[in-house]
Design a protein around this motif. Structure first.
Motif, mmCIF file in Angstrom:
data_model
loop_
_atom_site.group_PDB
_atom_site.id
_atom_site.type_symbol
_atom_site.label_atom_id
_atom_site.label_comp_id
_atom_site.label_asym_id
_atom_site.label_seq_id
_atom_site.Cartn_x
_atom_site.Cartn_y
_atom_site.Cartn_z
ATOM 1 N N UNK A 39 -3.124 -1.598 14.451
ATOM 2 C CA UNK A 39 -3.416 -0.607 13.336
ATOM 3 C C UNK A 39 -2.416 -1.036 12.207
ATOM 4 N N UNK A 40 -0.953 -1.317 12.653
ATOM 5 C CA UNK A 40 0.157 -1.644 11.537
ATOM 6 C C UNK A 40 0.221 -3.222 11.703
ATOM 7 N N UNK A 41 -0.661 -3.935 12.262
ATOM 8 C CA UNK A 41 -0.497 -5.357 12.183
ATOM 9 C C UNK A 41 0.677 -6.014 13.014
ATOM 10 N N UNK A 62 10.957 -1.869 5.773
ATOM 11 C CA UNK A 62 11.269 -0.644 5.318
ATOM 12 C C UNK A 62 10.353 0.410 4.931
ATOM 13 N N UNK A 63 9.267 0.191 5.195
ATOM 14 C CA UNK A 63 8.144 1.130 5.267
ATOM 15 C C UNK A 63 7.972 1.925 6.307
ATOM 16 N N UNK A 64 7.841 3.254 6.186
ATOM 17 C CA UNK A 64 7.444 4.005 7.410
ATOM 18 C C UNK A 64 6.016 4.036 7.768
ATOM 19 N N UNK A 69 0.001 4.256 6.367
ATOM 20 C CA UNK A 69 -1.311 4.924 6.852
ATOM 21 C C UNK A 69 -1.756 5.763 5.407
ATOM 22 N N UNK A 70 -1.002 6.091 4.351
ATOM 23 C CA UNK A 70 -1.326 6.559 3.262
ATOM 24 C C UNK A 70 -1.776 5.562 2.228
ATOM 25 N N UNK A 88 -6.785 6.655 9.036
ATOM 26 C CA UNK A 88 -6.207 7.591 8.154
ATOM 27 C C UNK A 88 -5.028 8.331 9.389
ATOM 28 N N UNK A 89 -4.117 9.061 8.742
ATOM 29 C CA UNK A 89 -3.069 9.799 9.527
ATOM 30 C C UNK A 89 -3.807 10.527 10.553
#
Length: 595
Positions: A39-41, A62-64, A69-70, A88-89
């Motif tokens: 999902x987050x590569x 640095x991205x949460x 997901x937004x 999505x979240x």
């Protein structure tokens, strides 16, 4: 046949099946973990030295994860498969919840295997190798062996169902998975009240699964409860159907058998029985037959409010068993049970003494009378243990002291203000369901997910949440339940222990599955100096083990018989007191006099 070689083969095969299932579950768990990374590569960044949590942090910089997901699907890396790129979240909550429950199932399997291995070895030694376990008339060792094999087999099947129903299809959750996720959420909400008040351990786990009907599976080897939801409950959308409302009642069964009173530290069921005798509800009183079910109804009502009564009315309407007007020992008579429930709900009052749900209770009573097309409180019903039939109103009134006992034993559960406003002062009972249906599941309150999404959780915190373990060894469970040395327990009592005491099925309407063998008994007590002898007489000729506990001295004993037997408590002192008597059908007392 009772061939130890045959039992050994069956046991070995079952142990292999449990181990195979553990491997399959581990594979499903790994697939879910890979999907979380994808999902987050971050799937290419994960190494043997890097945890999934670290890999995702490394991939996002640095991205949460929440910020990631937004973003729209088009803003995410093209390497992510299409079916995961628009996650999505809410989708991520679903994925993590599935993963955590599969992880819980892996722990359950390990605990089941350990429990079964210890039990199998104990009985093989006791009955066939060392032959040091006492036997009981009419209860051969094969009955005990068959029971433990059946219990382990059933649990294995349940855990397999729970895992398979959480498998994913082409990167997406299935209809089954979404259904059990809603059930998980409601179960955790229902469990929360008992945990918050200190009656159950914080690590208590609930795993739901889909089956033919709603049923709670109580297990002795883990602080966990397995709850089945009917396949017929499945529906599209993100709102639970009304069938899910039986979940709080099922949580009540787990609490009744496994709860411990936070002040006295006594088992909750013993505390309830001790308080009942103080209220004048003594040995042989028919009301004690219904104690567990009324306790579970009370827990559900105090948690979820008037909609529970409406749901029971609808379930009874759907069920319409042949016992609709009969006392079947364990469950209150169906025709008058809704009136008992509204009577319970009327005990919830505000600080001025006003009944919180008075209007709703009145309308619910009216609804039930109209559906029956008669007034059941004026009808008469035969009650087991009572010579003459009683009116419905007399039964409801007679139950009131038992309700008082329950509420005074768990005062922290009783609300003092309205928490549900579905009817909004009107007369439309269906609005109670509308309010329940409006609950969006699952809620965004999962500690693990929020720590992860906000990038504030440490690996240690995540490991602690995922790593909590609540296994109960076989001999530990037996010692806690019986307060006796396991090698002093005979085969009939073992059969009773393996069929109840936390390893059983319970449902909101019908019989409690294998928890009850139908044996009923009466009690008497005599004193000789500082010794008290309790005599148990089985009234319907069914062999059973009746467990005894002296309230004043905390001594325990048991009687196994199909006719009459006795047990003597020594050195109980000179004061009068009570002995609790319990089997899977009855909870009752006998009072003995002072010296």
């Amino acid at each position: 046949m009772d061939d130890p070689k045959d039992w050994q083969k069956r046991i070995a095969s079952l142990q292999t099946a449990v181990s195979e299932t553990s491997s399959i579950v581990e594979e499903v768990l790994l697939n879910h973990g890979d999907e979380v990374l994808t999902v987050f590569n971050a799937n290419k960044m994960s190494t043997a030295m890097m945890s999934p949590f670290q890999a995702i942090k490394s991939a996002l910089g640095q991205e949460t994860p929440r910020q990631f997901l937004q973003k729209s699907a088009s803003e995410r890396p093209s390497e992510i498969p299409d079916e995961l790129r628009d996650f999505t979240i809410r989708d991520f909550y679903q994925l993590v919840q599935e993963t955590m429950q599969i992880n819980n199932c892996a722990k359950l399997l390990e605990a089941l295997k350990n429990f079964a291995d210890q039990g199998f070895d104990f009985f093989m030694d006791g009955y066939y190798r060392k032959k040091n376990l006492p036997l009981a008339v009419d209860c051969p060792p094969r009955s005990v062996m068959r029971t433990i094999v059946n219990q382990v087999s059933f649990d294995l099947s349940v855990i397999q169902d729970a895992v398979n129903q959480r498998r994913r299809l082409l990167g997406r959750s299935t209809q089954q998975s979404r259904a059990v996720s809603m059930a998980d959420q409601l179960a955790n909400m229902a469990l929360g009240m008992a945990v918050d008040e200190g009656f159950l351990p914080e690590e208590t786990t609930v795993v739901t699964y889909l089956a033919k009907s709603i049923r709670a599976r109580l297990i002795p080897y883990y602080d966990a409860l397995l709850i089945s939801i009917a396949y017929a409950s499945i529906q599209n959308g993100i709102h639970p159907s009304r069938d899910y409302l039986a979940i709080p009642h099922e949580i009540g069964h787990h609490l009744y058998w496994n709860g411990r009173h936070p002040q006295s530290k006594n088992d909750l069921r013993d505390e309830l029985l001790a308080n009942a005798v103080k209220a004048g509800i003594d040995a042989g009183d028919w009301r004690l037959n219904w104690l567990e079910e009324i306790f579970c109804d009370t827990y559900a009502l105090l948690l979820a409010g008037p909609v529970i009564v409406l749901d029971f009315q609808d379930m009874l309407d759907d069920d319409m068993s042949s016992h609709f007007r009969e006392d079947t020992d364990k469950h209150p008579i169906p025709e008058i049970r809704p009136f008992i429930q509204t009577n319970i709900l009327r005990r919830a009052k505000d600080e001025n003494g006003n009944v919180i749900y008075a209007h709703e209770c009145d309308k619910l009573d009216e609804n039930w009378r109209k559906w029956l097309a008669k007034h059941p409180l004026q009808a008469k019903y035969a009650i087991r243990g009572e010579a003459q039939p009683m009116t419905g109103q007399a039964i409801v009134t007679a139950i009131e002291p038992l309700i008082t006992v329950i509420l005074e034993t768990v005062p922290g559960f009783v609300p003092d203000e309205r928490e549900y406003n579905g009817m909004e002062g009107g007369n439309d009972l269906s609005k109670l369901y509308q309010e329940f249906h409006s609950y969006t599941m699952p809620n965004d309150d999962n500690e693990l997910v929020n720590l992860f999404l906000d990038g504030t959780g440490t690996q240690k915190q995540l490991d602690e949440i995922l790593g909590s373990y609540a296994e109960v060894p076989f001999l530990t469970h037996i010692r806690e339940v019986t307060k006796k040395k396991p090698n002093k327990i005979d085969s009939a009592e073992w059969l009773q222990l393996l069929r109840s005491y936390g390893w059983s099925d319970e449902g909101p309407l019908g019989s409690g599955g294998i928890t009850s063998n139908g044996a009923r008994f009466t009690l008497s007590a005599t004193r000789d100096g500082n010794n008290v002898t309790v005599t148990v007489t089985i009234t319907n000729g069914i062999n059973a083990t009746v467990d005894l506990k002296c309230v004043q001295t905390n001594q325990t004993g048991s009687v196994t018989t199909s006719t009459s037997g006795s047990y003597t408590f020594s050195n109980v002192g000179s004061s009068g007191g009570q002995v609790i008597a319990t089997n899977s059908t009855q909870n009752t007392f006998v009072t003995y006099p002072a010296a």
